[in-house]
Design a protein around this motif. Structure first.
Motif, mmCIF file in Angstrom:
data_model
loop_
_atom_site.group_PDB
_atom_site.id
_atom_site.type_symbol
_atom_site.label_atom_id
_atom_site.label_comp_id
_atom_site.label_asym_id
_atom_site.label_seq_id
_atom_site.Cartn_x
_atom_site.Cartn_y
_atom_site.Cartn_z
ATOM 1 N N UNK A 139 0.811 -1.243 0.000
ATOM 2 C CA UNK A 139 0.000 0.000 0.000
ATOM 3 C C UNK A 139 0.833 1.277 0.000
ATOM 4 N N UNK A 140 2.110 1.185 0.339
ATOM 5 C CA UNK A 140 2.943 2.392 0.358
ATOM 6 C C UNK A 140 3.981 2.398 -0.772
ATOM 7 N N UNK A 141 3.709 1.647 -1.799
ATOM 8 C CA UNK A 141 4.537 1.687 -3.013
ATOM 9 C C UNK A 141 3.843 2.622 -4.003
ATOM 10 N N UNK A 142 4.436 3.795 -4.185
ATOM 11 C CA UNK A 142 3.838 4.809 -5.075
ATOM 12 C C UNK A 142 4.812 5.165 -6.191
ATOM 13 N N UNK A 143 5.743 4.281 -6.469
ATOM 14 C CA UNK A 143 6.901 4.651 -7.280
ATOM 15 C C UNK A 143 6.622 4.785 -8.768
ATOM 16 N N UNK A 144 5.653 4.019 -9.261
ATOM 17 C CA UNK A 144 5.411 4.005 -10.712
ATOM 18 C C UNK A 144 3.910 4.115 -10.975
ATOM 19 N N UNK A 145 3.588 4.322 -12.236
ATOM 20 C CA UNK A 145 2.174 4.401 -12.615
ATOM 21 C C UNK A 145 1.485 3.042 -12.462
ATOM 22 N N UNK A 146 2.260 1.972 -12.532
ATOM 23 C CA UNK A 146 1.700 0.638 -12.317
ATOM 24 C C UNK A 146 2.015 0.205 -10.894
ATOM 25 N N UNK A 147 1.002 -0.093 -10.121
ATOM 26 C CA UNK A 147 1.243 -0.623 -8.778
ATOM 27 C C UNK A 147 0.059 -1.487 -8.378
ATOM 28 N N UNK A 148 0.173 -2.117 -7.227
ATOM 29 C CA UNK A 148 -0.914 -2.988 -6.776
ATOM 30 C C UNK A 148 -0.710 -4.416 -7.257
ATOM 31 N N UNK A 149 -1.473 -5.301 -6.677
ATOM 32 C CA UNK A 149 -1.405 -6.709 -7.064
ATOM 33 C C UNK A 149 -2.826 -7.257 -7.013
ATOM 34 N N UNK A 150 -3.485 -7.226 -8.146
ATOM 35 C CA UNK A 150 -4.864 -7.692 -8.212
ATOM 36 C C UNK A 150 -4.895 -9.221 -8.188
ATOM 37 N N UNK A 151 -5.639 -9.772 -7.261
ATOM 38 C CA UNK A 151 -5.629 -11.235 -7.071
ATOM 39 C C UNK A 151 -6.213 -11.965 -8.276
ATOM 40 N N UNK A 152 -7.257 -11.435 -8.846
ATOM 41 C CA UNK A 152 -7.841 -12.083 -10.036
ATOM 42 C C UNK A 152 -6.862 -11.995 -11.208
ATOM 43 N N UNK A 153 -6.278 -10.808 -11.366
ATOM 44 C CA UNK A 153 -5.281 -10.645 -12.422
ATOM 45 C C UNK A 153 -4.119 -11.605 -12.232
#
Lengths: 548, 548
Positions: A139-153
């Motif tokens: 939740x505190x990774x704001x480094x790039x335009x792509x972030x997060x880890x979608x479980x379905x994805x």
């Protein structure tokens, strides 16, 4: 589960093991052990992998049980990582310098050898790879335009890896080819192109999608380019804004157009291309004897998150007969939000569009769509009709062999995870997600606006999730604005970032831009981020930077 | 496990469920249910996902258990698929036409909707996606140069997906960047370049790697191309053999060189470039006033599996000061075999090399290396120094930010699975694998040579795993060789292939080539394939084709 760290023990170990040991392992795997009832968890029924090698996995005879058990162990490692990723209290990263990783860390040796390593070492290596990596879903990774880890994805990507096929022909990727068509149609509909005529392809990232746009624009105007090359063309010029992504320039270098023929158009203070400047620049280039060919407007710039005025740009493109591309790699997702889609008004007038679902829509990397309004152009531009792949005497409709549309031959399956996420979220799920990212940006903007310790790079409500700001440490607060303060301020963000990485508490990007010295750029594209993470980040920047 | 097929029931279902039901599900997930002792398998402790949506997975509050259980269900589906893949008795595919898949099959609807689907439907969709796909790891899948499903590689890809990061900077992919360096060094060593000077990058497939070779060759000779474009260059010419892959022509079209400036050099009957023909062609092109720039020699052609005489070609490249590229996308793996590596003798004299570990080395798709002998050239050719990514004031050695070497911006992590496989197999494991593929090709060659029902396209021991042949059905056996027989023979392979796909029993490629009418091309790159699968294929071709 705790695996002993096994390093370089292969040679000393006996690859053969006593039959009774193998027997015991197998019985555990088959779940027939009586130990199960002794109150232990499933996880305690582990195979001892210290004497087992990959050659005993499938397709080895009787490899099913080992395979299943090995993959379950891998998944346990991944699940543990996923949980840590989402645990705000865990570190975002455990930083080591390149030479430290190359020299090897405790039990983690990146060098390759002639001898195979036992599966236990492979599992240790998997854990260490994750341990020394960066949790891009934190939740505190704001480094790039792509972030997060979608479980379905993520599940979609695991399946894609298991299917291990290639997008060049329907023959070997029938379901994925059909899903690509469905997704492209859906994106066309949302853009407002109608569903039947438009075309496109998923490509390996936004830069390649932008390259496609120049490639297709050039072919449309000068189809002789394909056979004769640039020698047959007049001097052409491409137009981008000062704030556009560097990939159009890169495309010009690759395509033999040359960076000097990419003309930069001025932006306003908010980072939006100024239409009158575009027109002025086009006329200037024409006077120089060049042929204006193409404009790339940006819907969501990389640093400021600005939207170029697409309708005004479209008017100018029509007036001068230029190809209009919209680089909506970052901002395209906003089309799914009824509240925010107006910011891309006019995008339906574009000839081509780049839209990266791996950014605002949270699809795992990579997933970038290149969309083109004129059907058949991609195919005409790129096809070479290789007979070993695109046999004319196939039994199915060969329009579904998409490989000849592309500049690749083999093409990774990037569509399934996206399709599965769309199924699971519905269009409305993406809308909810994206609206929330915008709310987080608005929250941060308001926090910064009322804080004395921060300065905004431009004072305007965020249009996308980018928020750009300086932290002003106490030592700088009394210095009047001017070159001395700028010089010192320029060093603040890199120093704070370096400390932040060393401590691993958060990650946020910074850069200079135009006349603005190094500033932080916050972006929101991570479903795990909450307002409290924003509060944390601001406090953390102050904690790390107040003595500077 | 059997999931009820849930389609379009979202609207009718109540998203909220009774608390006691949720309680029951959770207790199952936590493994606290007393039912465990009733002799049931682990798999029977399933959550009922029919009322659970992705919004309840992580990062949702208390989403850990659902996430874990959902991903375990996905993995069970994948494991079941993996076992079927390796089961020679299962079908390779269950063929449906594009319109059938688009219209929807029983319970499998590819259309996307506004509403979210419950996780149960997502799991059903995963199973159906695999069901209607092609098992590229099946022992009787011979359709492409990439086949097989390496379990370690698969585990590597699952981890890569979970890490979900990007190769552009060391900052966010420290371990993977270091692994890329290690792998490139290892490949350089094996080529014979020595480990320190060479350079390279993993790219999205062999076609893009070949494009890099032309890009870098052009930049090396004419660095002004980057800023000025092709307008500043003389007319240049590229040389490839008749049997080379189409990607060099595609690169010429993309790069603004033009397909007409790719000159084709004649091959001998075995498919090898004839060096004297190369020299003759170079001289001819020079007389036309063009500047010969580049030769792409092939180490393992796509259809015949032929190796061009690299040393002879290197002599000519030196003599005329041409860039020598070796497209070893397919044959590069042979360098790992002490028995077969002599076939690539001279490769160490190349300026650049394409080598796809996702082909002969069995790494899951995609994994393609572009290797270049002169360090720094890739960076100089492609760098644009975007400040938002490649900040000059970082705290670590920025040489490890590889993003500016590439024509992409974001770049998928293709190295981890390869690194992990190398750890698990050791160099010697690859050697064993590759030697066995060659043995299978030799076995097939001998079988065909002694059979009256088959004709070889060229009668020579396989140098790589390609074996090219015609099946001659009884109706053609009495017809003398000539146009009538050729015309009929041309239709045999497509008809047999169509039947084979309909029945799903095996998959093998065919194509015409030069003057040769449609013939089958067998290739071996699948560790699951055994001699009995070859016997099966030959019998199957006869069964399906004997009435033609």
């Amino acid at each position: 589960m705790d695996f002993r760290t096994v390093t370089h023990t292969t040679n000393e170990q006996d690859h053969m093991e006593p039959p009774q040991m193998r027997q015991k392992q197998l019985s555990c795997l088959q779940g027939e052990s009586e130990e199960r009832d002794k109150g232990s968890t499933i996880e305690s029924f582990v195979t001892n992998f210290s004497n087992i090698y990959e050659s005993e996995l499938l397709p080895a005879r009787n490899g099913e049980e080992f395979t299943e058990h090995f993959l379950h162990e891998v998944v346990d490692i991944l699940l543990s990582y996923i949980k840590k990723t989402y645990d705000g209290k865990s570190k975002v990263l455990d930083f080591h310098h390149p030479h430290q990783l190359l020299e090897g860390l405790e039990g983690f040796n990146v060098e390759l050898s002639d001898q195979p390593q036992p599966l236990e070492q492979i599992l240790v290596d998997c854990r260490d790879t994750l341990k020394y990596g960066v949790k891009t879903g934190h939740p505190r990774y704001f480094n790039q335009l792509s972030s997060g880890l979608d479980i379905i994805g993520l599940a979609g990507e695991w399946l894609t890896a298991t299917a291990n096929t290639n997008m060049f022909t329907f023959e070997i990727a029938p379901v994925f080819i059909v899903m690509e068509e469905i997704l492209l149609k859906k994106m066309h509909e949302i853009i407002g192109w109608g569903e039947c005529k438009a075309d496109g392809v998923f490509s390996p990232g936004g830069s390649i999608s932008n390259l496609y746009s120049v490639l297709v624009a050039r072919y449309k105007r000068f189809p002789e380019i394909k056979t004769k090359g640039m020698a047959a063309l007049p001097d052409i010029a491409l137009f981008v804004s000062e704030h556009s992504h560097y990939s159009v320039k890169k495309a010009a270098a690759v395509l033999g157009i040359g960076i000097d023929n990419v003309v930069t158009v001025k932006c306003d203070a908010r980072g939006k291309m100024i239409p009158s400047e575009l027109e002025r620049t086009i006329l200037k280039v024409k006077r120089q004897g060049k042929v204006p060919l193409y404009v790339s407007a940006t819907a969501g710039t990389t640093v400021y998150g600005a939207f170029d005025p697409l309708d005004n740009i479209a008017d100018i493109c029509e007036k001068y007969n230029l190809w209009m591309h919209v680089d909506a790699a970052w901002g395209g997702g906003l089309l799914l939000s009824r509240r925010h889609s107006f910011k891309l008004s006019g995008i339906e007038r574009a000839h081509s569009i780049t839209w990266n679902p791996h950014k605002l829509m949270g699809v795992p990397l990579q997933c970038s769509a290149f969309l083109v309004r004129e059907k058949g152009l991609l195919q005409a531009c790129n096809q070479l009709c290789a007979e070993y792949l695109f046999q004319p005497d196939k039994q199915y409709d060969r329009a579904y062999d998409t490989g000849d549309k592309t500049i690749q031959c083999g093409r990774h399956v990037d569509v399934f995870k996206f399709w599965l996420m769309w199924k699971a979220k519905g269009t409305q799920g993406f809308e909810i997600l994206i609206n929330r990212f915008l709310e987080l940006a608005e929250y941060l903007y308001k926090e910064l606006k009322t804080s004395k310790n921060y300065e905004l790079v431009f004072d305007a409500e965020p249009e996308l999730t980018n928020v750009c700001f300086w932290y002003i440490p106490p030592s700088l607060r009394q210095i009047p604005k001017g070159p001395e303060r700028e010089k010192r301020l320029h060093q603040i963000a890199p120093k704070i970032k370096a400390r932040m990485i060393e401590e691993g508490t958060a990650m946020v990007g910074y850069q200079p831009h135009g006349n603005n010295v190094n500033f932080f750029r916050m972006v929101f594209s991570n479903p795990a981020t909450k307002k409290s993470d924003i509060d944390f980040l601001l406090e953390e920047i102050e904690r790390l930077g107040k003595d500077l």
